[in-house]
Motif scaffolding. Structure first.
Motif, PDB file in Angstrom:
ATOM      1  N   SER A  43       0.832  -1.199   0.000  1.00  0.00           N
ATOM      2  CA  SER A  43       0.000   0.000   0.000  1.00  0.00           C
ATOM      3  C   SER A  43       0.869   1.253   0.000  1.00  0.00           C
ATOM      4  N   THR A  45       0.694   3.612   2.161  1.00  0.00           N
ATOM      5  CA  THR A  45       1.119   3.835   3.553  1.00  0.00           C
ATOM      6  C   THR A  45       2.384   3.039   3.862  1.00  0.00           C
ATOM      7  N   ASP A  46       2.424   1.781   3.435  1.00  0.00           N
ATOM      8  CA  ASP A  46       3.629   0.955   3.634  1.00  0.00           C
ATOM      9  C   ASP A  46       4.845   1.624   2.994  1.00  0.00           C
ATOM     10  N   LEU A  48       5.294   4.889   2.112  1.00  0.00           N
ATOM     11  CA  LEU A  48       5.667   6.150   2.770  1.00  0.00           C
ATOM     12  C   LEU A  48       6.366   5.892   4.105  1.00  0.00           C
ATOM     13  N   ASN A  49       5.899   4.889   4.843  1.00  0.00           N
ATOM     14  CA  ASN A  49       6.558   4.532   6.110  1.00  0.00           C
ATOM     15  C   ASN A  49       7.974   4.022   5.869  1.00  0.00           C
ATOM     16  N   THR A  73      -3.481   4.414  -5.926  1.00  0.00           N
ATOM     17  CA  THR A  73      -3.316   5.411  -4.867  1.00  0.00           C
ATOM     18  C   THR A  73      -1.931   6.031  -4.927  1.00  0.00           C
ATOM     19  N   SER A  84       8.678  13.009  -0.163  1.00  0.00           N
ATOM     20  CA  SER A  84       8.935  12.326   1.104  1.00  0.00           C
ATOM     21  C   SER A  84      10.279  11.589   1.147  1.00  0.00           C
TER      22      SER A  84
END
Length: 196
Positions: A43, A45-46, A48-49, A73, A84
């Motif tokens: 994902s 989120t994964d 970006l983390n 996404t 980022s």
């Protein structure tokens, strides 16, 4: 630093990534941590983390992100992803297929280190075969190259495997050796039959 490699030539992209990894390890005295993401399975989120993580035991991080365009996404948030990436991270983004009219494509191809890797054909493929055989310590003539391309096509993964086998058999790669040792690609055989 961000690299963007795209195109159908997965062999050349993989080689380019390996060169970056080796150069980066030399530059950082081996102090690099490597992480690979396949965005068809992960994902945003994964991702970006993972990008935000600062290196602990290493001086920097190398993050390889494959098929980013396949994640809608992530594709829609490409500007956030690019912003980022911290200075301690080298990000290598790769895509096999990408819509060239999309804002995603336009944003990534503006990068200084963006490069397309199309499949090799014709003279460029023949040069690559000759250079690969030479690097393996062998030699090959034009007729043998033509026969090999007729039998295998432009799949560099299979071509490299066959070239290693042929050079190990005999340093001089001949049409006879190709006939004896190489199994023609059925798809290429059909194309040759249709052409005939």
């Amino acid at each position: 630093m961000i690299f963007y490699f795209y195109g159908d030539n997965t062999f050349a992209i993989r080689r380019q990534i390996e060169m970056i990894r080796q150069r980066y390890q030399q530059k950082t005295d081996g102090g690099v941590s490597l992480e690979t993401f396949d965005m068809t399975e992960r994902s945003l989120t994964d991702l970006l983390n993972a990008i935000a993580v600062q290196p602990l035991l290493a001086t920097s991080r190398l993050v390889i992100i494959r098929e980013l365009s396949q994640n809608k996404t992530a594709r829609d948030n490409i500007a956030d992803i690019l912003q980022s990436v911290p200075s301690s991270t080298v990000a290598v983004l790769t895509d096999r297929k990408v819509a060239k009219r999309s804002s995603y494509y336009k944003a990534l191809t503006k990068l200084k280190n963006a490069k397309e890797f199309p499949l090799l054909n014709g003279a460029r493929l023949h040069q690559w075969i000759r250079r690969t055989v030479s690097e393996l310590g062998g030699e090959i003539d034009s007729a043998a190259i033509t026969q090999l391309v007729d039998w295998i096509g432009n799949d560099q993964w299979q071509l490299e495997s066959e070239l290693i086998k042929l050079v190990n058999y005999d340093r001089t790669v001949t049409e006879t050796a190709i006939t004896e040792l190489v199994t023609p690609n059925p798809q290429q055989t059909i194309f040759t039959l249709i052409d005939a």
